[in-house]
Scaffold this motif. Structure first.
Motif, PDB file in Angstrom:
ATOM      1  N   GLY A 114       4.805   3.263  -5.561  1.00 15.44           N
ATOM      2  CA  GLY A 114       3.529   3.785  -5.069  1.00 15.44           C
ATOM      3  C   GLY A 114       2.917   4.846  -5.944  1.00 15.44           C
ATOM      4  O   GLY A 114       1.756   5.227  -5.764  1.00 15.44           O
ATOM      5  N   GLU A 115       3.686   5.363  -6.914  1.00 15.83           N
ATOM      6  CA  GLU A 115       3.183   6.371  -7.841  1.00 15.83           C
ATOM      7  C   GLU A 115       2.724   5.760  -9.164  1.00 15.83           C
ATOM      8  O   GLU A 115       2.246   6.476 -10.047  1.00 15.83           O
ATOM      9  CB  GLU A 115       4.267   7.419  -8.100  1.00 15.83           C
ATOM     10  N   LEU A 116       2.869   4.447  -9.320  1.00 19.78           N
ATOM     11  CA  LEU A 116       2.395   3.775 -10.531  1.00 19.78           C
ATOM     12  C   LEU A 116       0.873   3.665 -10.521  1.00 19.78           C
ATOM     13  O   LEU A 116       0.220   3.870  -9.501  1.00 19.78           O
ATOM     14  CB  LEU A 116       3.018   2.379 -10.628  1.00 19.78           C
ATOM     15  N   SER A 117       0.310   3.299 -11.649  1.00 17.36           N
ATOM     16  CA  SER A 117      -1.138   3.083 -11.721  1.00 17.36           C
ATOM     17  C   SER A 117      -1.524   1.819 -10.961  1.00 17.36           C
ATOM     18  O   SER A 117      -0.679   0.957 -10.681  1.00 17.36           O
ATOM     19  CB  SER A 117      -1.582   2.953 -13.180  1.00 17.36           C
ATOM     20  N   ASP A 118      -2.809   1.701 -10.638  1.00 16.40           N
ATOM     21  CA  ASP A 118      -3.283   0.507  -9.936  1.00 16.40           C
ATOM     22  C   ASP A 118      -2.932  -0.760 -10.713  1.00 16.40           C
ATOM     23  O   ASP A 118      -2.504  -1.761 -10.128  1.00 16.40           O
ATOM     24  CB  ASP A 118      -4.801   0.582  -9.735  1.00 16.40           C
ATOM     25  N   ARG A 119      -3.131  -0.724 -12.022  1.00 13.12           N
ATOM     26  CA  ARG A 119      -2.862  -1.912 -12.845  1.00 13.12           C
ATOM     27  C   ARG A 119      -1.380  -2.272 -12.810  1.00 13.12           C
ATOM     28  O   ARG A 119      -1.023  -3.450 -12.683  1.00 13.12           O
ATOM     29  CB  ARG A 119      -3.321  -1.666 -14.284  1.00 13.12           C
ATOM     30  N   GLU A 120      -0.524  -1.259 -12.914  1.00 15.56           N
ATOM     31  CA  GLU A 120       0.919  -1.528 -12.904  1.00 15.56           C
ATOM     32  C   GLU A 120       1.352  -2.128 -11.571  1.00 15.56           C
ATOM     33  O   GLU A 120       2.176  -3.041 -11.528  1.00 15.56           O
ATOM     34  CB  GLU A 120       1.687  -0.237 -13.179  1.00 15.56           C
ATOM     35  N   ARG A 121       0.793  -1.626 -10.483  1.00 16.97           N
ATOM     36  CA  ARG A 121       1.170  -2.151  -9.173  1.00 16.97           C
ATOM     37  C   ARG A 121       0.662  -3.566  -8.963  1.00 16.97           C
ATOM     38  O   ARG A 121       1.313  -4.382  -8.305  1.00 16.97           O
ATOM     39  CB  ARG A 121       0.682  -1.212  -8.073  1.00 16.97           C
ATOM     40  N   GLU A 122      -0.484  -3.894  -9.494  1.00 18.86           N
ATOM     41  CA  GLU A 122      -1.017  -5.247  -9.345  1.00 18.86           C
ATOM     42  C   GLU A 122      -0.157  -6.281 -10.054  1.00 18.86           C
ATOM     43  O   GLU A 122      -0.214  -7.475  -9.743  1.00 18.86           O
ATOM     44  CB  GLU A 122      -2.452  -5.312  -9.869  1.00 18.86           C
ATOM     45  N   MET A 123       0.657  -5.842 -10.995  1.00 18.68           N
ATOM     46  CA  MET A 123       1.517  -6.767 -11.741  1.00 18.68           C
ATOM     47  C   MET A 123       2.833  -7.043 -11.013  1.00 18.68           C
ATOM     48  O   MET A 123       3.666  -7.800 -11.504  1.00 18.68           O
ATOM     49  CB  MET A 123       1.803  -6.185 -13.131  1.00 18.68           C
ATOM     50  N   LEU A 124       3.007  -6.440  -9.834  1.00 14.89           N
ATOM     51  CA  LEU A 124       4.275  -6.579  -9.101  1.00 14.89           C
ATOM     52  C   LEU A 124       4.223  -7.756  -8.125  1.00 14.89           C
ATOM     53  O   LEU A 124       4.521  -7.630  -6.945  1.00 14.89           O
ATOM     54  CB  LEU A 124       4.586  -5.278  -8.354  1.00 14.89           C
ATOM     55  N   GLY A 125       3.827  -8.908  -8.624  1.00  8.32           N
ATOM     56  CA  GLY A 125       3.760 -10.111  -7.792  1.00  8.32           C
ATOM     57  C   GLY A 125       2.324 -10.516  -7.543  1.00  8.32           C
ATOM     58  O   GLY A 125       1.435  -9.671  -7.395  1.00  8.32           O
ATOM     59  N   ASP A 126       2.079 -11.836  -7.469  1.00 11.26           N
ATOM     60  CA  ASP A 126       0.725 -12.342  -7.238  1.00 11.26           C
ATOM     61  C   ASP A 126       0.516 -12.680  -5.762  1.00 11.26           C
ATOM     62  O   ASP A 126      -0.122 -13.665  -5.419  1.00 11.26           O
ATOM     63  CB  ASP A 126       0.444 -13.565  -8.113  1.00 11.26           C
ATOM     64  N   TYR A 127       1.067 -11.850  -4.871  1.00 10.23           N
ATOM     65  CA  TYR A 127       0.991 -12.049  -3.431  1.00 10.23           C
ATOM     66  C   TYR A 127       0.949 -10.676  -2.781  1.00 10.23           C
ATOM     67  O   TYR A 127       1.254  -9.658  -3.416  1.00 10.23           O
ATOM     68  CB  TYR A 127       2.220 -12.829  -2.922  1.00 10.23           C
ATOM     69  N   TRP A 128       0.567 -10.652  -1.493  1.00  8.72           N
ATOM     70  CA  TRP A 128       0.547  -9.375  -0.779  1.00  8.72           C
ATOM     71  C   TRP A 128       1.963  -8.834  -0.691  1.00  8.72           C
ATOM     72  O   TRP A 128       2.911  -9.551  -0.359  1.00  8.72           O
ATOM     73  CB  TRP A 128      -0.013  -9.563   0.625  1.00  8.72           C
ATOM     74  N   ALA A 129       2.114  -7.557  -0.982  1.00 10.19           N
ATOM     75  CA  ALA A 129       3.423  -6.908  -0.863  1.00 10.19           C
ATOM     76  C   ALA A 129       3.210  -5.413  -0.666  1.00 10.19           C
ATOM     77  O   ALA A 129       2.296  -4.820  -1.245  1.00 10.19           O
ATOM     78  CB  ALA A 129       4.277  -7.163  -2.099  1.00 10.19           C
TER      79      ALA A 129
END
Length: 332
Positions: A114-129
């Motif tokens: 949750g402390e990563l950047s928006d871009r980094e978090r969006e790369m954590l799977g192509d589904y809701w998580a």
């Protein structure tokens, strides 16, 4: 470590002093004790873990203070999903497709990611998580965010070492799981079991019966107020009373699957207090979860009937996201 000298909680969950883990012989004995625990109850209690008592007490203090704030202040950090404050902790039994009334607790959750950047978090799977959400931190208490972040760092270090001991316990190199958890999507959750001032609905508990979804859970629970129970066999619930200065450890579905059924992910719940007991209770689990894209497949042949019903290979993030969505799905 002689198994005949190991103490237990409720005669079922062993208490393991892990202070010897910094020596080679100590790690061998601890790995053997962990293997015995995970083949039976799937739970064990650790002491001698090295997390400062002052940090644990500070965590308890700021978290309790947050839950005692007025509802409108807590709601300022509320949103859909398993992050921030929730006035309802969800319906945990739904993760196993069991229909019960909502659990009787409030919760607050934050993610390591949750402390990563928006871009980094969006790369954590192509589904809701849930781990793709930015953390929402309350303004009060003032030390809440810094304390939670410090606590997450300490629990991550402890959990990573426990996973190395788990690898040894399974006859693997200690670093076997390192690359499955080097981008972990772990979460820290506080469950506040508020005073029960009215009778629960039929089948309603503080936390319904469930198994955990992922790798390891490291749980703090208050020393003076019980409620956690672990299922032994088909229908015997054993109390897991709090041991001062300890953490309760249990393995989740993914780690059980990794072992091919050698270790068990055990059903557990939090029962309601006695009718005249109007105290509150706080528990704080750290869910040490694998990388979202970790491939989880049995390390050995599947041996139990329960594991035959599970897929032989799953992607960790997809499994955990599916389970989480069930937990917060509207009751039907």
């Amino acid at each position: 470590m002689n198994p005949d000298t190991v103490t237990t909680v409720g005669g079922y969950v062993p208490v393991i002093d892990i202070s010897s883990r910094h020596s080679g012989p100590g790690r061998v004995a601890l790995a053997e004790a962990i293997d015995r625990a995970c083949r039976t109850s799937g739970f064990f209690v650790i002491t001698g873990h090295g997390v400062p008592a002052e940090l644990i007490e500070r965590m308890r203090t700021v978290t309790t203070a947050f839950f005692r704030l007025p509802g409108e202040e807590k709601s300022a950090v509320q949103r859909p999903g398993f992050s921030g404050f929730r006035s309802s902790g969800g319906t945990t039994a739904q993760s196993l497709d069991r229909r019960t009334p909502p659990d009787l607790c409030e919760s607050f959750a934050a993610h390591v990611t949750g402390e990563l950047s928006d871009r980094e978090r969006e790369m954590l799977g192509d589904y809701w998580a849930t781990w793709k959400l930015a953390n929402l931190w309350p303004q009060e208490p003032a030390e809440f965010q810094s304390t939670w972040q410090e606590y997450m760092t300490a629990l991550h270090a402890l959990s990573a070492d426990l996973m190395r001991l788990c690898a040894r316990a399974l006859g693997l190199d200690e670093d076997h799981f390192d690359d499955k958890f080097d981008r972990h999507v772990s979460s820290l959750v506080a469950n506040y079991y508020f005073p029960q001032l009215q009778e629960p609905l039929p089948g309603q508990l503080r936390r319904g019966a469930h198994t955990d979804f992922g790798g390891l859970t490291v749980l703090y629970q208050q020393d003076d107020i019980g409620g956690l129970q672990v299922l032994q066999g088909e229908n015997t619930w054993q109390d897991v009373r709090a041991v001062p200065g300890s953490f309760v450890i249990n393995i989740g579905d993914l780690l059980a699957l990794w072992t091919g059924g050698r270790w068990v992910s055990t059903m557990h719940r939090v029962i309601n207090p006695a009718e005249t007991d109007t105290s509150s209770r706080l528990s704080v689990p750290f869910f040490f979860q694998p990388n979202h894209d970790a491939v989880v497949e049995p390390l050995r042949p599947i041996t139990s009937e329960a594991d035959r019903e599970r897929p032989e290979t799953v992607i960790a993030g997809e499994w955990m996201a599916m389970k989480t969505q069930k937990l917060f799905a509207p009751a039907q």
